[in-house]
Design a protein around this motif. Structure first.
Motif, PDB file in Angstrom:
ATOM      1  N   PHE A  35      54.267  35.347  49.904  1.00 50.19           N
ATOM      2  CA  PHE A  35      55.038  35.936  48.817  1.00 50.19           C
ATOM      3  C   PHE A  35      54.920  37.456  48.915  1.00 50.19           C
ATOM      4  O   PHE A  35      54.014  37.986  49.542  1.00 50.19           O
ATOM      5  CB  PHE A  35      54.580  35.425  47.444  1.00 50.19           C
ATOM      6  N   PHE A  36      55.853  38.154  48.300  1.00 43.50           N
ATOM      7  CA  PHE A  36      55.887  39.615  48.323  1.00 43.50           C
ATOM      8  C   PHE A  36      55.577  40.131  46.926  1.00 43.50           C
ATOM      9  O   PHE A  36      56.251  39.778  45.960  1.00 43.50           O
ATOM     10  CB  PHE A  36      57.269  40.113  48.781  1.00 43.50           C
ATOM     11  N   ALA A  37      54.551  40.956  46.830  1.00 44.03           N
ATOM     12  CA  ALA A  37      54.109  41.451  45.529  1.00 44.03           C
ATOM     13  C   ALA A  37      55.085  42.477  44.962  1.00 44.03           C
ATOM     14  O   ALA A  37      55.602  43.329  45.686  1.00 44.03           O
ATOM     15  CB  ALA A  37      52.725  42.062  45.638  1.00 44.03           C
ATOM     16  N   GLN A  38      55.312  42.394  43.672  1.00 37.66           N
ATOM     17  CA  GLN A  38      56.130  43.367  42.953  1.00 37.66           C
ATOM     18  C   GLN A  38      55.262  44.344  42.166  1.00 37.66           C
ATOM     19  O   GLN A  38      55.501  45.540  42.167  1.00 37.66           O
ATOM     20  CB  GLN A  38      57.071  42.644  41.984  1.00 37.66           C
ATOM     21  N   ARG A  39      54.231  43.795  41.514  1.00 35.98           N
ATOM     22  CA  ARG A  39      53.338  44.654  40.750  1.00 35.98           C
ATOM     23  C   ARG A  39      52.027  43.908  40.512  1.00 35.98           C
ATOM     24  O   ARG A  39      51.917  42.703  40.804  1.00 35.98           O
ATOM     25  CB  ARG A  39      53.948  45.057  39.404  1.00 35.98           C
ATOM     26  N   ALA A  40      51.039  44.620  39.997  1.00 39.94           N
ATOM     27  CA  ALA A  40      49.736  44.024  39.702  1.00 39.94           C
ATOM     28  C   ALA A  40      49.130  44.720  38.494  1.00 39.94           C
ATOM     29  O   ALA A  40      49.363  45.909  38.263  1.00 39.94           O
ATOM     30  CB  ALA A  40      48.810  44.168  40.901  1.00 39.94           C
ATOM     31  N   GLY A  42      45.329  44.237  36.038  1.00 42.59           N
ATOM     32  CA  GLY A  42      44.149  43.462  35.682  1.00 42.59           C
ATOM     33  C   GLY A  42      43.790  42.454  36.759  1.00 42.59           C
ATOM     34  O   GLY A  42      43.598  42.804  37.919  1.00 42.59           O
ATOM     35  N   ALA A  43      43.731  41.191  36.372  1.00 44.74           N
ATOM     36  CA  ALA A  43      43.383  40.121  37.309  1.00 44.74           C
ATOM     37  C   ALA A  43      44.608  39.455  37.915  1.00 44.74           C
ATOM     38  O   ALA A  43      44.473  38.432  38.603  1.00 44.74           O
ATOM     39  CB  ALA A  43      42.543  39.064  36.580  1.00 44.74           C
ATOM     40  N   TYR A  44      45.786  40.031  37.717  1.00 43.43           N
ATOM     41  CA  TYR A  44      47.028  39.335  38.073  1.00 43.43           C
ATOM     42  C   TYR A  44      47.896  40.095  39.068  1.00 43.43           C
ATOM     43  O   TYR A  44      47.916  41.332  39.101  1.00 43.43           O
ATOM     44  CB  TYR A  44      47.864  39.086  36.810  1.00 43.43           C
ATOM     45  N   LEU A  45      48.617  39.305  39.865  1.00 45.90           N
ATOM     46  CA  LEU A  45      49.706  39.773  40.720  1.00 45.90           C
ATOM     47  C   LEU A  45      50.993  39.104  40.283  1.00 45.90           C
ATOM     48  O   LEU A  45      50.987  37.937  39.871  1.00 45.90           O
ATOM     49  CB  LEU A  45      49.452  39.387  42.187  1.00 45.90           C
ATOM     50  N   TRP A  46      52.109  39.800  40.418  1.00 46.98           N
ATOM     51  CA  TRP A  46      53.426  39.213  40.215  1.00 46.98           C
ATOM     52  C   TRP A  46      54.235  39.384  41.497  1.00 46.98           C
ATOM     53  O   TRP A  46      54.227  40.477  42.106  1.00 46.98           O
ATOM     54  CB  TRP A  46      54.184  39.914  39.079  1.00 46.98           C
ATOM     55  N   LYS A  51      56.950  35.341  39.592  1.00 43.20           N
ATOM     56  CA  LYS A  51      55.838  34.415  39.380  1.00 43.20           C
ATOM     57  C   LYS A  51      54.526  35.184  39.310  1.00 43.20           C
ATOM     58  O   LYS A  51      54.289  36.102  40.092  1.00 43.20           O
ATOM     59  CB  LYS A  51      55.774  33.376  40.505  1.00 43.20           C
ATOM     60  N   ARG A  52      53.656  34.767  38.388  1.00 39.83           N
ATOM     61  CA  ARG A  52      52.375  35.418  38.190  1.00 39.83           C
ATOM     62  C   ARG A  52      51.251  34.608  38.828  1.00 39.83           C
ATOM     63  O   ARG A  52      51.233  33.378  38.770  1.00 39.83           O
ATOM     64  CB  ARG A  52      52.082  35.579  36.693  1.00 39.83           C
ATOM     65  N   TYR A  53      50.299  35.313  39.453  1.00 43.70           N
ATOM     66  CA  TYR A  53      49.151  34.676  40.099  1.00 43.70           C
ATOM     67  C   TYR A  53      47.855  35.314  39.600  1.00 43.70           C
ATOM     68  O   TYR A  53      47.772  36.535  39.475  1.00 43.70           O
ATOM     69  CB  TYR A  53      49.198  34.865  41.625  1.00 43.70           C
ATOM     70  N   ILE A  54      46.844  34.492  39.331  1.00 43.43           N
ATOM     71  CA  ILE A  54      45.493  35.024  39.162  1.00 43.43           C
ATOM     72  C   ILE A  54      45.002  35.382  40.566  1.00 43.43           C
ATOM     73  O   ILE A  54      44.980  34.541  41.459  1.00 43.43           O
ATOM     74  CB  ILE A  54      44.555  33.998  38.509  1.00 43.43           C
ATOM     75  N   ASP A  55      44.619  36.617  40.751  1.00 34.66           N
ATOM     76  CA  ASP A  55      44.354  37.149  42.086  1.00 34.66           C
ATOM     77  C   ASP A  55      42.859  37.217  42.377  1.00 34.66           C
ATOM     78  O   ASP A  55      42.120  37.903  41.671  1.00 34.66           O
ATOM     79  CB  ASP A  55      44.977  38.541  42.195  1.00 34.66           C
ATOM     80  N   TYR A  56      42.427  36.508  43.425  1.00 33.38           N
ATOM     81  CA  TYR A  56      41.036  36.560  43.850  1.00 33.38           C
ATOM     82  C   TYR A  56      40.876  37.273  45.193  1.00 33.38           C
ATOM     83  O   TYR A  56      39.896  37.063  45.901  1.00 33.38           O
ATOM     84  CB  TYR A  56      40.449  35.143  43.908  1.00 33.38           C
ATOM     85  N   ALA A 385      48.120  24.104  46.997  1.00 35.86           N
ATOM     86  CA  ALA A 385      48.100  23.525  45.650  1.00 35.86           C
ATOM     87  C   ALA A 385      47.725  24.590  44.621  1.00 35.86           C
ATOM     88  O   ALA A 385      48.315  24.642  43.532  1.00 35.86           O
ATOM     89  CB  ALA A 385      47.116  22.361  45.598  1.00 35.86           C
ATOM     90  N   MET A 386      46.772  25.440  44.957  1.00 33.04           N
ATOM     91  CA  MET A 386      46.384  26.515  44.036  1.00 33.04           C
ATOM     92  C   MET A 386      47.510  27.539  43.891  1.00 33.04           C
ATOM     93  O   MET A 386      47.759  28.047  42.784  1.00 33.04           O
ATOM     94  CB  MET A 386      45.115  27.201  44.532  1.00 33.04           C
ATOM     95  N   LEU A 387      48.200  27.837  44.985  1.00 39.05           N
ATOM     96  CA  LEU A 387      49.306  28.786  44.910  1.00 39.05           C
ATOM     97  C   LEU A 387      50.396  28.260  43.978  1.00 39.05           C
ATOM     98  O   LEU A 387      50.959  29.015  43.171  1.00 39.05           O
ATOM     99  CB  LEU A 387      49.865  29.032  46.317  1.00 39.05           C
ATOM    100  N   GLU A 388      50.670  26.968  44.059  1.00 33.86           N
ATOM    101  CA  GLU A 388      51.654  26.362  43.155  1.00 33.86           C
ATOM    102  C   GLU A 388      51.197  26.462  41.706  1.00 33.86           C
ATOM    103  O   GLU A 388      52.023  26.586  40.787  1.00 33.86           O
ATOM    104  CB  GLU A 388      51.864  24.888  43.524  1.00 33.86           C
ATOM    105  N   GLU A 389      49.891  26.429  41.494  1.00 32.09           N
ATOM    106  CA  GLU A 389      49.326  26.517  40.142  1.00 32.09           C
ATOM    107  C   GLU A 389      49.242  27.958  39.640  1.00 32.09           C
ATOM    108  O   GLU A 389      48.821  28.205  38.510  1.00 32.09           O
ATOM    109  CB  GLU A 389      47.926  25.893  40.117  1.00 32.09           C
ATOM    110  N   GLY A 390      49.603  28.919  40.512  1.00 36.21           N
ATOM    111  CA  GLY A 390      49.540  30.316  40.102  1.00 36.21           C
ATOM    112  C   GLY A 390      48.177  30.954  40.303  1.00 36.21           C
ATOM    113  O   GLY A 390      47.805  31.876  39.559  1.00 36.21           O
ATOM    114  N   VAL A 391      47.440  30.500  41.319  1.00 26.30           N
ATOM    115  CA  VAL A 391      46.143  31.082  41.656  1.00 26.30           C
ATOM    116  C   VAL A 391      46.178  31.471  43.129  1.00 26.30           C
ATOM    117  O   VAL A 391      46.449  30.635  43.996  1.00 26.30           O
ATOM    118  CB  VAL A 391      44.979  30.103  41.400  1.00 26.30           C
TER     119      VAL A 391
END
Length: 429
Positions: A35-40, A42-46, A51-56, A385-391
Motif C-alpha cells: 500500500f502507499f501511505a498518504q499520511r501518518a 500517532g500510532a496510525y498510517l493511512w 484505509k487506516r492501519y495501526i502501525d508497528y 490477515a492482520m493487514l486486512e484487519e487494519g494492523v
C-alpha cells in the motif's frame, strides 16, 4: 481524484526498480502488492485509499514518540523558514553533538552523517584506518546497510571466507569480511585466536533486528568486548535500531557494555534522513579535519533534521518514558501469545523495551539459523490477515517490530483482537 494502491504500484514499476525505493517495501517475501501511505499521525498510517492501519513499523524504528508529533513538527517549522541546508556549521548540530555525548555512555565525540548506512561505512573506515588492519567481522542476520563490506554471506564455518551476497560487490572485499553465528561464544573465540591480528573491527547489532528480534545470551556482548580488547580490535555497536529505543542510552546502557564506536540512525532526526557515529575521543580525533581519515557530507548536521532530532530526544528523556514503553510492549506480546494459544497456533515473541519480534516457532530464536527455521508460510498468512484487519506489521518474517509512546491501551487491545481473528485464519490454513 482518489488514487489506488494498485495503480500507483503499476506506475511505480515503470520507473522504479521493483516499483520501490527500498526492497522490503515491495512485499516480495509475503506476496501481494504494497500500500502507499498518504499520511501518518500517532500510532496510525493511512493509505491513499483512505484505509487506516495501526502501525508497528514506525518508519522502521525512529518514530518512537509516534508519527507527526506536534512538538517535533513545531520544531521543524521554527527552523525551516530560515533555510533547509547551509553547507556551513549551524548551532543546532553543536547542540545535537552535546546531547548525544550526554545520553550515550560511550560517546565522547560524534560526527553527524545522513543515514545509518553512511554511519556504519564511516565507522568501518575509521576502524581500519586507526588499526592499520584490513579485516572486519560481522554476524549472520545482522544488517548494517548496503555497503559492499556488509553484503557478504556466511561461510560454512567461522573462518570460511564469505562470498558476495550481491552482484557488484568485489570478491576482494568479501575476502576481508568474516561472518560469525550470533550468540556463539566458541566460534567468536576461535576466529579471534586464528586471525585476531588481522581484525580491524567487529561490528554487531547488540540486539539483532534484521533477523526478527534476537536477544543476546547473558554475557555474550561482554565476551565480544573482551575479545576485542585482547586482540586490539575496535568494537562497534550498530545502534541504528536499538539506540534510544531499548533504553535511553541504547543497548550499551541496557547491557552495561561500552563499545569503542557506535552508529545511529533516523531516530536522532525524528525520522528525517540522518545518522551519526561516535565513540572514544582518541578514535574520533582521527577523522578529518582533525586527523587523516577522510569522511564528509554536505547535508550532514542540516538544521531541519537537527531540530526534529533534538525535539525527539527531549520527548524521550521525560521521566518514565521507556518504562511505559516497555510495559506496553509486554502487554502487546503477552496478548499476541495468548491469542495464538487460543487458536492452537505455534507462536512466540521476543521483546526488549519498545522493540519486539514474532516467531511462528515454539520459542524465540537465539540465532539466525533458528530464525530462518520458523514457519514463514504461517507468517505470510498472518501478515495478510492482520493487514486486512487494519494492523501493519513488518512485511517480512525477519524484521523486528516497534512500538511508540502513541500506542496506548486502545491500540494494543485492538491489535490483540485483530490477532485473534488472524490466528484463526492461520490455523485454518
Amino acid at each position: 481524484m482518489t488514487q489506488s494502491n494498485r495503480d500507483l504500484f503499476s506506475r511505480a514499476g515503470e520507473r522504479m526498480p521493483g516499483g520501490v525505493n527500498s526492497p522490503v517495501r515491495a512485499f516480495k517475501s509475503v506476496g501481494g502488492d504494497p500500500f502507499f501511505a498518504q499520511r501518518a499521525e500517532g500510532a496510525y498510517l493511512w493509505d491513499v485509499e483512505g484505509k487506516r492501519y495501526i502501525d508497528y513499523i514506525g518508519s522502521w524504528g525512529p518514530m518512537i514518540a509516534g508519527h507527526a508529533h506536534p512538538e517535533v513538527l513545531e520544531a521543524v517549522r521554527a527552523v525551516m523558514g530560515n533555510g533547509l541546508s547551509f553547507g556551513v556549521p549551524n548551532a543546532l548540530e553543536v547542540e545535537m553533538a552535546e546531547a548525544l555525548c550526554r545520553i550515550v555512555p560511550s560517546c565522547e565525540m560524534v560526527r553527524m552523517v545522513n543515514s545509518g548506512t553512511e554511519a556504519t561505512l564511516s565507522a568501518i573506515r575509521l576502524a581500519r584506518g586507526a588499526t592499520g588492519r584490513p579485516r572486519i567481522v560481522k554476524f549472520e542476520g545482522c544488517y548494517h546497510g548496503h555497503g559492499d563490506s556488509f553484503l557478504v554471506k556466511a561461510g560454512s564455518g567461522a573462518l570460511t571466507l564469505g562470498v558476495p551476497d550481491s552482484p557488484g560487490v568485489p570478491k576482494a572485499l568479501a575476502d576481508l569480511t568474516s561472518t560469525l553465528p550470533y550468540n556463539d561464544f566458541e566460534a567468536a573465540t576461535q576466529l579471534f585466536s586464528e586471525v585476531g591480528g588481522e581484525i580491524a573491527a567487529l561490528i554487531v547489532e547488540p540486539i539483532v533486528g534484521n533477523a526478527n528480534c534476537i536477544l543476546p545470551h547473558e554475557g555474550y556482548l561482554q565476551h565480544l568486548r573482551q575479545l576485542c580488547e585482547r586482540h586490539g580490535a575496535v568494537l562497534i555497536f550498530d545502534e541504528v535500531m536499538t539506540g534510544f529505543r531499548v533504553a535511553l542510552g541504547g543497548a550499551q546502557e541496557r547491557y552495561g557494555v561500552r563499545p569503542d564506536l557506535s552508529t545511529f540512525g533516523k531516530i536522532i532526526g525524528g525520522g528525517m534522513p540522518v545518522g551519526a557515529y561516535g565513540g572514544k575521543a582518541e578514535l574520533m580525533r582521527q577523522v578529518a579535519p582533525s586527523g587523516p581519515i577522510y569522511q564528509a557530507g554536505t547535508l550532514s548536521g542540516n538544521p531541519v533534521a537537527m531540530a526534529a532530532g533534538l525535539a525527539t530526544l527531549k520527548l524521550i528523556q521525560a521521566p518514565g518514558f521507556h518504562q511505559r514503553l516497555e510495559a506496553a510492549t509486554h502487554r502487546l506480546c503477552d496478548g499476541l501469545e495468548a491469542a495464538a494459544r487460543e487458536a492452537g497456533v505455534t507462536f512466540s515473541t521476543s521483546r526488549s523495551c519498545a522493540m519486539f519480534g514474532m516467531y511462528f516457532r515454539e520459542s524465540p530464536a537465539t540465532s539466525f539459523a533458528e530464525a530462518v527455521g520458523s514457519d514463514v508460510a504461517a507468517f505470510r498468512r498472518f501478515f495478510h490477515a492482520m493487514l486486512e484487519e487494519g494492523v501493519y506489521v513488518a512485511p517480512s518474517a525477519f524484521e523486528a517490530g516497534f512500538l511508540s509512546s502513541a500506542h496506548g491501551e486502545d491500540e494494543i487491545a485492538a491489535t490483540v483482537e485483530a490477532a485473534r481473528r488472524a490466528f484463526a485464519k492461520v490455523a485454518a490454513g
